[in-house]
Write an enzyme that holds these catalytic residues in place. Structure first.
Site, short mmCIF file in Angstrom:
data_model
loop_
_atom_site.label_atom_id
_atom_site.label_comp_id
_atom_site.label_asym_id
_atom_site.label_seq_id
_atom_site.Cartn_x
_atom_site.Cartn_y
_atom_site.Cartn_z
N CYS A 381 114.09 13.94 -59.30
CA CYS A 381 113.39 15.22 -59.45
C CYS A 381 114.11 16.11 -60.47
O CYS A 381 114.05 15.84 -61.66
CB CYS A 381 113.22 15.90 -58.09
SG CYS A 381 111.91 17.17 -58.10
N HIS A 507 110.49 11.73 -55.19
CA HIS A 507 111.62 11.63 -54.26
C HIS A 507 111.56 10.30 -53.51
O HIS A 507 110.99 10.22 -52.41
CB HIS A 507 111.57 12.78 -53.25
CG HIS A 507 111.94 14.11 -53.82
ND1 HIS A 507 113.24 14.59 -53.80
CD2 HIS A 507 111.19 15.06 -54.44
CE1 HIS A 507 113.26 15.79 -54.38
NE2 HIS A 507 112.04 16.09 -54.77
N GLU A 509 113.75 8.86 -51.81
CA GLU A 509 114.51 8.87 -50.56
C GLU A 509 113.64 9.11 -49.33
O GLU A 509 114.02 8.76 -48.21
CB GLU A 509 115.64 9.92 -50.61
CG GLU A 509 115.19 11.38 -50.62
CD GLU A 509 114.95 11.96 -52.01
OE1 GLU A 509 115.00 13.19 -52.15
OE2 GLU A 509 114.67 11.17 -52.93
#
Length: 541
Positions: A381, A507, A509
């Site tokens: 990001c 993102h 994650e």
């Protein structure tokens, strides 16, 4: 058929692990073949955590459908095989906003609007949402019993047993049994007081989950059961474990899932936890280790990067490696500290997302170090945006290149607001949020990692790469290898001359699980280990 409901509350103090407890219970019920969902009810007045500082609330988790949510939803998704959604996280702010909007619309026919029944009814209505899709729904109530702000939620779940029926509701209460070093013994009084407070509200817990540093013997379980009005069998010991992914196995030994099914009069079914056993084995007995430098501005607060930290562990699981995370304060690099002093001993550099100008120049310094030293470097990001800025300044010689977020007058606005973001005044819930499609270039690190051309990833940002600079970037070696074709937005940049230099606007994650490590994290850790071995073998100057 309507689901059964488990309500998880906490007492004594915060951070005992209600989220991990709820997620572990969900994982165990899922291992028995039941379809499980988990929801989080938070007692704060914010509509969601989207505008809250990480120092206040830790990271903001993002769901597939674009909700900004509590970080516990990340635990739920990592432990279970379901995706959370907008109905999975409800706050006092959301409840009151809905009720007030209904009152303004005349929905209450001129009646006096009160906490009981209007607020509590709205909470119960939310609990029932999507209940027909699951066998069991676990509801975690945020905060601690005794907090004023959580009372409407506790009253709602007290009433819920009478609405849904006693066989369809199970109350699980998490408390602390502290070890007092000077006395040399575990103390049960905090648990007794916590349960007393809960019973005064009208809720008798069915199961007690007692956190402790040391095992509870039979005499302590009997004492807790006697004073808290539960059978000794229903006093569960949640002893500290070395990794959170051991929690389902630990709680299985205690039989919590069996007790919940017994309360619900549901079939016990055979449990398969072999995947959890493999995960714990890989974490506890790795083949080797790597060190990743995490360069951010919230390094003293673990919860600020919790999904990043867990995804790095997952990348280690995929490669049978222990991942050591070296937290590096971006502001120190920003204020003139030499990057060699912080980054010369790492095997990979990760630049996480974030908001605000503080630390940005330090992140750019770290990226420059990684790019010029050929160290595996991963930007997420804002991390990607810093990669683009660094490349523009140092390779394209656009000295004042920047993001318009930090320098509105930059002559080289390589990062700019998306068109629909330029006139937005309200901050909460107005970013590009949730899952968007991305198409990958087949000759790329990203494609090799994913093994497929079309992917979908979650976003949380207002700014994007400015395509006016695309040609200059591509000609000089920073390749756009991932794109949202519908809108022409850059999703991934890579340097193909570098061993592993990749930034993504999304993102990753948020979609990583210990049982299914995210492809980019698995690839990054693999590259970091290869770099480490090259260093050890003297193949790097």
């Amino acid at each position: 058929m309507m689901a059964k409901f488990v309500f998880t509350t906490g007492g004594v103090l915060s951070s005992l692990g209600k989220g991990i407890t709820a997620a572990s219970l969900g994982a165990l019920l899922e291992s028995r073949g039941y379809k499980v969902a988990i929801k989080k009810y938070d007692p704060y007045l914010n509509v969601d955590p989207g505008t809250m500082s990480p120092f206040q609330h830790g990271e903001v988790f993002v769901t597939e459908d674009g909700a900004e949510a509590d970080l516990d939803l990340g635990h739920y998704e990592r432990f279970l095989n379901f995706n959370t959604s907008k109905v999975s996280n409800v706050t006092t702010g959301k409840i009151y906003k809905t009720v007030i909007d209904k009152e303004r619309s005349g929905d209450y026919l001129g009646g006096t609007v009160q906490v009981i029944p209007h607020i509590t009814d709205e909470i119960k209505n939310n609990i029932y949402k999507e209940a027909d899709k699951y066998d069991i729904i676990i509801i975690e109530i945020g905060g601690t019993v005794g907090d004023i702000e959580s009372l409407p939620f506790l009253e709602a779940i007290r009433q819920f047993k009478f609405d849904a029926g006693e066989d369809n509701v199970c109350y699980v209460h998490l408390t602390l049994v502290p070890y007092i070093k000077s006395a040399g013994e575990l103390k049960t009084k905090p648990t007794q007081h916590s349960v007393k407070a809960l019973r005064e509200i009208g809720i008798q817990p069915d199961i007690l989950v007692c956190r402790s540093e040391y095992p509870l013997d039979d005499s302590i379980r009997s004492k807790i059961g006697l004073f808290c009005n539960v059978s000794k069998e229903y006093v569960i010991n949640a002893i500290d474990v070395s990794t959170i992914y051991e929690s389902p196995l630990s709680m299985r030994k205690e039989g919590i899932d069996r007790l919940v099914l017994k309360k619900f009069r549901m079939e016990e079914r055979e449990s398969d936890t072999s995947s959890w056993e493999d995960i714990v084995h890989r974490i506890k007995q790795p083949d080797d280790e790597v060190t990743i430098g995490l360069v951010g501005k919230y390094i003293d607060l673990k919860d600020a990067y919790i999904s990043i930290n867990e995804s790095l562990i997952h990348g280690g699981i995929a490669n049978k490696l222990k991942v050591n995370v070296k937290r590096i304060d971006a502001e120190k690099l920003e204020n003139g500290a030499k990057p060699d002093a912080y980054l010369s001993d790492v095997d990979g550099i990760l630049i996480p997302g974030g908001f605000g100008e503080r630390g940005v120049e330090g992140k750019i310094v770290a990226i420059n170090f990684g790019r010029t030293k050929d160290i595996p470097t991963f930007g997420i990001c804002l991390g990607l945006q810093c990669m683009v800025i660094e490349f523009a300044r140092n390779v394209l010689k656009m000295e004042d290149a920047h993001s318009v977020e930090f320098n509105p007058k930059t002559p080289y606005p390589v990062i700019d607001y998306m068109n629909e973001q330029k006139n937005i005044k309200q901050m909460g819930g107005t970013m590009r949020l949730g899952a968007y499609a991305c198409s990958l270039e087949e000759d790329s690190t990203a494609f090799k990692a994913y093994g497929t051309k079309n992917i979908s990833e979650r976003h949380r940002h207002r700014l994007e790469f400015n395509n006016e600079f695309k040609e200059d970037m591509m000609k000089n070696g920073l390749q756009m290898t991932g794109i949202n074709e519908e809108r022409g937005l850059a999703e991934i940049f890579e340097s193909k001359s570098h061993r592993w230099f990749l930034g993504c606007q999304f993102h990753p994650e948020f979609k990583s699980k210990p049982s299914k490590p995210h492809p980019l994290f698995a690839s990054f850790i693999k590259a970091a280990y290869a770099y480490k071995k090259d260093k050890e073998n003297g193949n790097i100057g």
